[in-house]
Structures are given as structure tokens and as C-alpha cells.
Design a protein around this motif. Structure first.
Motif, PDB file in Angstrom:
ATOM      1  N   GLU A   5       3.824   2.756 -17.665  1.00  0.00           N
ATOM      2  CA  GLU A   5       3.940   2.226 -16.310  1.00  0.00           C
ATOM      3  C   GLU A   5       2.950   2.924 -15.372  1.00  0.00           C
ATOM      4  O   GLU A   5       2.316   2.277 -14.533  1.00  0.00           O
ATOM      5  CB  GLU A   5       5.370   2.392 -15.785  1.00  0.00           C
ATOM      6  CG  GLU A   5       6.384   1.522 -16.497  1.00  0.00           C
ATOM      7  CD  GLU A   5       7.806   1.820 -16.057  1.00  0.00           C
ATOM      8  OE1 GLU A   5       8.408   0.927 -15.427  1.00  0.00           O
ATOM      9  OE2 GLU A   5       8.291   2.941 -16.340  1.00  0.00           O
ATOM     10  N   THR A   8      -0.447   1.598 -16.118  1.00  0.00           N
ATOM     11  CA  THR A   8      -0.601   0.276 -15.514  1.00  0.00           C
ATOM     12  C   THR A   8      -0.916   0.397 -14.024  1.00  0.00           C
ATOM     13  O   THR A   8      -1.811  -0.292 -13.513  1.00  0.00           O
ATOM     14  CB  THR A   8       0.670  -0.575 -15.724  1.00  0.00           C
ATOM     15  OG1 THR A   8       0.914  -0.692 -17.124  1.00  0.00           O
ATOM     16  CG2 THR A   8       0.523  -1.955 -15.105  1.00  0.00           C
ATOM     17  N   TYR A   9      -0.189   1.266 -13.334  1.00  0.00           N
ATOM     18  CA  TYR A   9      -0.507   1.524 -11.923  1.00  0.00           C
ATOM     19  C   TYR A   9      -1.947   2.007 -11.782  1.00  0.00           C
ATOM     20  O   TYR A   9      -2.680   1.563 -10.892  1.00  0.00           O
ATOM     21  CB  TYR A   9       0.426   2.595 -11.335  1.00  0.00           C
ATOM     22  CG  TYR A   9       1.690   2.074 -10.723  1.00  0.00           C
ATOM     23  CD1 TYR A   9       1.673   1.333  -9.551  1.00  0.00           C
ATOM     24  CD2 TYR A   9       2.927   2.358 -11.303  1.00  0.00           C
ATOM     25  CE1 TYR A   9       2.840   0.868  -8.968  1.00  0.00           C
ATOM     26  CE2 TYR A   9       4.102   1.897 -10.740  1.00  0.00           C
ATOM     27  CZ  TYR A   9       4.056   1.154  -9.573  1.00  0.00           C
ATOM     28  OH  TYR A   9       5.208   0.694  -9.009  1.00  0.00           O
ATOM     29  N   THR A  12      -4.489  -0.832 -12.367  1.00  0.00           N
ATOM     30  CA  THR A  12      -4.393  -1.800 -11.276  1.00  0.00           C
ATOM     31  C   THR A  12      -4.995  -1.254  -9.993  1.00  0.00           C
ATOM     32  O   THR A  12      -5.776  -1.938  -9.319  1.00  0.00           O
ATOM     33  CB  THR A  12      -2.920  -2.192 -11.049  1.00  0.00           C
ATOM     34  OG1 THR A  12      -2.382  -2.705 -12.260  1.00  0.00           O
ATOM     35  CG2 THR A  12      -2.797  -3.230  -9.956  1.00  0.00           C
ATOM     36  N   LEU A  13      -4.641  -0.028  -9.640  1.00  0.00           N
ATOM     37  CA  LEU A  13      -5.168   0.569  -8.409  1.00  0.00           C
ATOM     38  C   LEU A  13      -6.676   0.788  -8.477  1.00  0.00           C
ATOM     39  O   LEU A  13      -7.355   0.760  -7.450  1.00  0.00           O
ATOM     40  CB  LEU A  13      -4.467   1.899  -8.117  1.00  0.00           C
ATOM     41  CG  LEU A  13      -3.028   1.807  -7.638  1.00  0.00           C
ATOM     42  CD1 LEU A  13      -2.406   3.196  -7.571  1.00  0.00           C
ATOM     43  CD2 LEU A  13      -2.946   1.112  -6.289  1.00  0.00           C
ATOM     44  N   ALA A 116      -3.176   2.567  -2.373  1.00  0.00           N
ATOM     45  CA  ALA A 116      -2.545   3.576  -3.241  1.00  0.00           C
ATOM     46  C   ALA A 116      -1.534   4.420  -2.464  1.00  0.00           C
ATOM     47  O   ALA A 116      -0.586   4.956  -3.052  1.00  0.00           O
ATOM     48  CB  ALA A 116      -3.597   4.467  -3.878  1.00  0.00           C
ATOM     49  N   VAL A 119       1.716   2.826  -2.800  1.00  0.00           N
ATOM     50  CA  VAL A 119       2.267   3.099  -4.134  1.00  0.00           C
ATOM     51  C   VAL A 119       2.914   4.482  -4.145  1.00  0.00           C
ATOM     52  O   VAL A 119       3.979   4.673  -4.731  1.00  0.00           O
ATOM     53  CB  VAL A 119       1.181   2.974  -5.220  1.00  0.00           C
ATOM     54  CG1 VAL A 119       1.678   3.486  -6.567  1.00  0.00           C
ATOM     55  CG2 VAL A 119       0.727   1.521  -5.334  1.00  0.00           C
ATOM     56  N   ILE A 138      -3.843   8.485 -12.373  1.00  0.00           N
ATOM     57  CA  ILE A 138      -4.503   7.509 -11.498  1.00  0.00           C
ATOM     58  C   ILE A 138      -5.930   7.961 -11.180  1.00  0.00           C
ATOM     59  O   ILE A 138      -6.879   7.179 -11.257  1.00  0.00           O
ATOM     60  CB  ILE A 138      -3.691   7.294 -10.207  1.00  0.00           C
ATOM     61  CG1 ILE A 138      -2.380   6.568 -10.530  1.00  0.00           C
ATOM     62  CG2 ILE A 138      -4.499   6.526  -9.149  1.00  0.00           C
ATOM     63  CD1 ILE A 138      -1.369   6.554  -9.401  1.00  0.00           C
TER      64      ILE A 138
END
Length: 187
Positions: A5, A8-9, A12-13, A116, A119, A138
Motif C-alpha cells: 500500500e 502504491t502511494y 502514485t504520488l 502529498a 496524504v 515515497i
């Protein structure tokens, strides 16, 4: 939160930053490893710091900032994109050293990482998020993708520099408009 997860963040970011890195690569005549690393570091650090800030400030103030962040991102990307198009149309050459200055990279890194922060606010609301590994992931994913993006942009740009700069500027403006429309709830 599971590692997949967080990954994935991270991916995506980093997509906005990757796109801007490709555009930055378009402006460079010859890309060296240090150029890829420099751009990657700016975007990677910004993408790691913003969710950390959102996490630490997860309060009323942070939610207000997150609610209006799309305006800031839109304006920064609009200014950067229009300037990129203007320079291409005037035939102004972007030198490698000038294109990778703090003044050139910092606004782009901030503009692509503002989302972000939101998030990070959501991370604070989660019970099982370990923030340090999350922001490190990230940042690292963004650094790697942006370094590749610069190289890819340079490869494309060496063949079609002026056209690619105009298209790159238009992409930045388009990204800004997309961010604005999403923020306004239109998309």
C-alpha cells in the motif's frame, strides 16, 4: 498499512514529479548522471517531506492548507509551463547548469508534492502507519522515477528540442489545470 500500500502511494504520488522530470530532461542538451541525481533529489526530498509535514500537522490548519493546495499547485505549474513555452518560442536556450538551479527546481518540486501533504494527513488518521518508512519509500521511489524521467526526456528532446519544450510546457499547464479541476470537484 501494508508495504504494498505504501509502495502504491509512492508510485502514485511520484507520477506528477516524473512528468515534470521528463519535461526538465527535454530542456537539457546533454544529460549526465549528476543531472538525473540532482532532479531526483529535489523531487524525492519534496515528496518525502510533504507527507511528513501533513502527518505532523494533522489538525485544522493542515486540512485548510490541503483544501486549497490545488490553487497553489495550479499557479506554480501554470507559471512554469507558460515560461517554458515562451522560452521555446523565443528560441532561448536553457543551459544545463541554469536549468538545474534551486530557483528552477524548487518551485516544481513543491508544486508536484503539495498533494502529498494531504496524504500525510490521511496517514495521521490511520492507526497502523509507520511514518518514517512510509516517507522514505515515497522519497526513494520518486527519486528513482525522476532520475529515469530526466534521462528519458533528454533522449526525446535531443531530436525534437523546440517542439518537445513547447509540448512539455503544455503538459505542465495541463497538469495544473487537471489539479485545479480535481480540487474544484469538476473531475
Amino acid at each position: 498499512m501494508q508495504p504494498w500500500e505504501i509502495l502504491t502511494y509512492a508510485v502514485t504520488l511520484s507520477m506528477d514529479a516524473f512528468s515534470v522530470s521528463v519535461c526538465k530532461g527535454l530542456t537539457l542538451k546533454q544529460v549526465k548522471l549528476r543531472h538525473c541525481v540532482t532532479v531526483g533529489l529535489y523531487f524525492g526530498i519534496a515528496q518525502a517531506v510533504m507527507p511528513l509535514i501533513g502527518y505532523l500537522l494533522a489538525s485544522t490548519v493542515a486540512s485548510r492548507i490541503a483544501d486549497g493546495s490545488f490553487y497553489i499547485a495550479f499557479l506554480l505549474l501554470l507559471i512554469i509551463g507558460v515560461n517554458m513555452i515562451r522560452e521555446a518560442l523565443k528560441g532561448e536556450e536553457s543551459c544545463t547548469d541554469c536549468a538545474l538551479t534551486f530557483r528552477a527546481l524548487f518551485p516544481m518540486a513543491v508544486a508536484t508534492s503539495i498533494d502529498a501533504m494531504a496524504v500525510g494527513v490521511t496517514f495521521a488518521l490511520e492507526q497502523n502507519v509507520r511514518i518514517v518508512p512510509a516517507v522514505a519509500t515515497i522519497g526513494l521511489v520518486t527519486l528513482l522515477l525522476c532520475a529515469v524521467g530526466v534521462r528519458f526526456g533528454s533522449f526525446v528532446g535531443s531530436k525534437f528540442r523546440k517542439t518537445a519544450s513547447i509540448i512539455g510546457g503544455a503538459v505542465l499547464v495541463g497538469m495544473g489545470i487537471k489539479i485545479l479541476l480535481e480540487g474544484l470537484g469538476v473531475l
